[in-house]
Scaffold this motif. Structure first.
Motif, PDB file in Angstrom:
ATOM      1  N   GLU A  30     137.974   9.722 -21.799  1.00 12.20           N
ATOM      2  CA  GLU A  30     137.705   8.399 -22.355  1.00 12.20           C
ATOM      3  C   GLU A  30     136.350   7.925 -21.810  1.00 12.20           C
ATOM      4  O   GLU A  30     136.153   7.851 -20.594  1.00 12.20           O
ATOM      5  CB  GLU A  30     138.804   7.444 -21.944  1.00 12.20           C
ATOM      6  CG  GLU A  30     138.634   6.045 -22.451  1.00 12.20           C
ATOM      7  CD  GLU A  30     139.761   5.147 -21.979  1.00 12.20           C
ATOM      8  OE1 GLU A  30     139.462   4.005 -21.605  1.00 12.20           O
ATOM      9  OE2 GLU A  30     140.932   5.577 -21.978  1.00 12.20           O
ATOM     10  N   ILE A  31     135.434   7.608 -22.701  1.00  6.97           N
ATOM     11  CA  ILE A  31     134.105   7.152 -22.299  1.00  6.97           C
ATOM     12  C   ILE A  31     133.936   5.704 -22.718  1.00  6.97           C
ATOM     13  O   ILE A  31     134.091   5.375 -23.896  1.00  6.97           O
ATOM     14  CB  ILE A  31     133.002   8.022 -22.937  1.00  6.97           C
ATOM     15  CG1 ILE A  31     133.191   9.481 -22.560  1.00  6.97           C
ATOM     16  CG2 ILE A  31     131.618   7.508 -22.539  1.00  6.97           C
ATOM     17  CD1 ILE A  31     132.261  10.438 -23.271  1.00  6.97           C
ATOM     18  N   ARG A  32     133.666   4.829 -21.737  1.00 10.14           N
ATOM     19  CA  ARG A  32     133.482   3.404 -22.008  1.00 10.14           C
ATOM     20  C   ARG A  32     132.229   2.892 -21.326  1.00 10.14           C
ATOM     21  O   ARG A  32     131.915   3.295 -20.208  1.00 10.14           O
ATOM     22  CB  ARG A  32     134.660   2.597 -21.469  1.00 10.14           C
ATOM     23  CG  ARG A  32     135.915   2.844 -22.229  1.00 10.14           C
ATOM     24  CD  ARG A  32     136.983   1.900 -21.780  1.00 10.14           C
ATOM     25  NE  ARG A  32     138.185   2.168 -22.557  1.00 10.14           N
ATOM     26  CZ  ARG A  32     138.978   1.240 -23.007  1.00 10.14           C
ATOM     27  NH1 ARG A  32     138.709  -0.013 -22.755  1.00 10.14           N
ATOM     28  NH2 ARG A  32     140.038   1.545 -23.688  1.00 10.14           N
ATOM     29  N   GLY A  33     131.537   2.006 -21.996  1.00 13.90           N
ATOM     30  CA  GLY A  33     130.362   1.371 -21.397  1.00 13.90           C
ATOM     31  C   GLY A  33     130.762   0.494 -20.217  1.00 13.90           C
ATOM     32  O   GLY A  33     131.858  -0.059 -20.212  1.00 13.90           O
ATOM     33  N   VAL A  34     129.870   0.397 -19.246  1.00 14.35           N
ATOM     34  CA  VAL A  34     130.148  -0.473 -18.087  1.00 14.35           C
ATOM     35  C   VAL A  34     129.107  -1.573 -17.989  1.00 14.35           C
ATOM     36  O   VAL A  34     128.048  -1.517 -18.527  1.00 14.35           O
ATOM     37  CB  VAL A  34     130.210   0.308 -16.764  1.00 14.35           C
ATOM     38  CG1 VAL A  34     131.390   1.234 -16.781  1.00 14.35           C
ATOM     39  CG2 VAL A  34     128.931   1.073 -16.495  1.00 14.35           C
ATOM     40  N   ALA A  79     128.103   6.316 -14.607  1.00 15.66           N
ATOM     41  CA  ALA A  79     128.167   5.373 -13.498  1.00 15.66           C
ATOM     42  C   ALA A  79     129.438   5.532 -12.669  1.00 15.66           C
ATOM     43  O   ALA A  79     129.451   5.227 -11.489  1.00 15.66           O
ATOM     44  CB  ALA A  79     128.073   3.946 -14.024  1.00 15.66           C
ATOM     45  N   SER A  80     130.503   6.027 -13.303  1.00 20.80           N
ATOM     46  CA  SER A  80     131.768   6.177 -12.576  1.00 20.80           C
ATOM     47  C   SER A  80     132.710   7.114 -13.318  1.00 20.80           C
ATOM     48  O   SER A  80     132.496   7.456 -14.483  1.00 20.80           O
ATOM     49  CB  SER A  80     132.439   4.814 -12.394  1.00 20.80           C
ATOM     50  OG  SER A  80     132.725   4.241 -13.642  1.00 20.80           O
ATOM     51  N   HIS A  81     133.753   7.512 -12.591  1.00 20.37           N
ATOM     52  CA  HIS A  81     134.853   8.308 -13.145  1.00 20.37           C
ATOM     53  C   HIS A  81     136.173   7.586 -12.867  1.00 20.37           C
ATOM     54  O   HIS A  81     137.209   8.214 -12.658  1.00 20.37           O
ATOM     55  CB  HIS A  81     134.885   9.708 -12.525  1.00 20.37           C
ATOM     56  CG  HIS A  81     133.820  10.612 -13.007  1.00 20.37           C
ATOM     57  ND1 HIS A  81     132.698  10.902 -12.278  1.00 20.37           N
ATOM     58  CD2 HIS A  81     133.679  11.315 -14.155  1.00 20.37           C
ATOM     59  CE1 HIS A  81     131.931  11.742 -12.947  1.00 20.37           C
ATOM     60  NE2 HIS A  81     132.501  11.999 -14.095  1.00 20.37           N
TER      61      HIS A  81
END
Length: 95
Positions: free
Chosen positions: A91-95, A72-74
């Protein structure tokens, strides 16, 4: 049919990254923040670097795909300098 082939530099980057990645099968939506620590102040194309990371993450099964429903984004991605230890931090995080 003509087709684009990955560069030798990308192939080396992808192979080296495989040692650090595990297949998670993330199917989104997530923010993939990348910090690219480069060995020189040479100008680089951030969008190209982000595309390469997304392709590597899909190749190793970390992400199911790199479409906008999953990545969804960077937000937070940037290019920094570290002459001694160039690297990419993801770093990968849920949105």
């Amino acid at each position: 049919k003509p087709r684009l082939l990955p560069s030798a530099q990308f192939e080396r980057y992808q192979e080296a990254a495989g040692w650090y990645l595990e297949p998670l099968g993330i199917d989104g939506p997530v923010n993939v923040a990348c910090r690219f620590y480069m060995p020189t102040r040479r100008i680089v194309d951030l969008v190209g670097l982000l595309q390469a990371v997304d392709d590597v993450l899909v190749h190793y099964g970390v992400l199911k795909d790199d479409n906008s429903r999953i990545v969804a984004s960077h937000d937070g991605s940037r290019v920094l300098l570290d002459k001694e230890h160039p690297r990419t931090e993801i770093e990968i995080r849920g949105v």
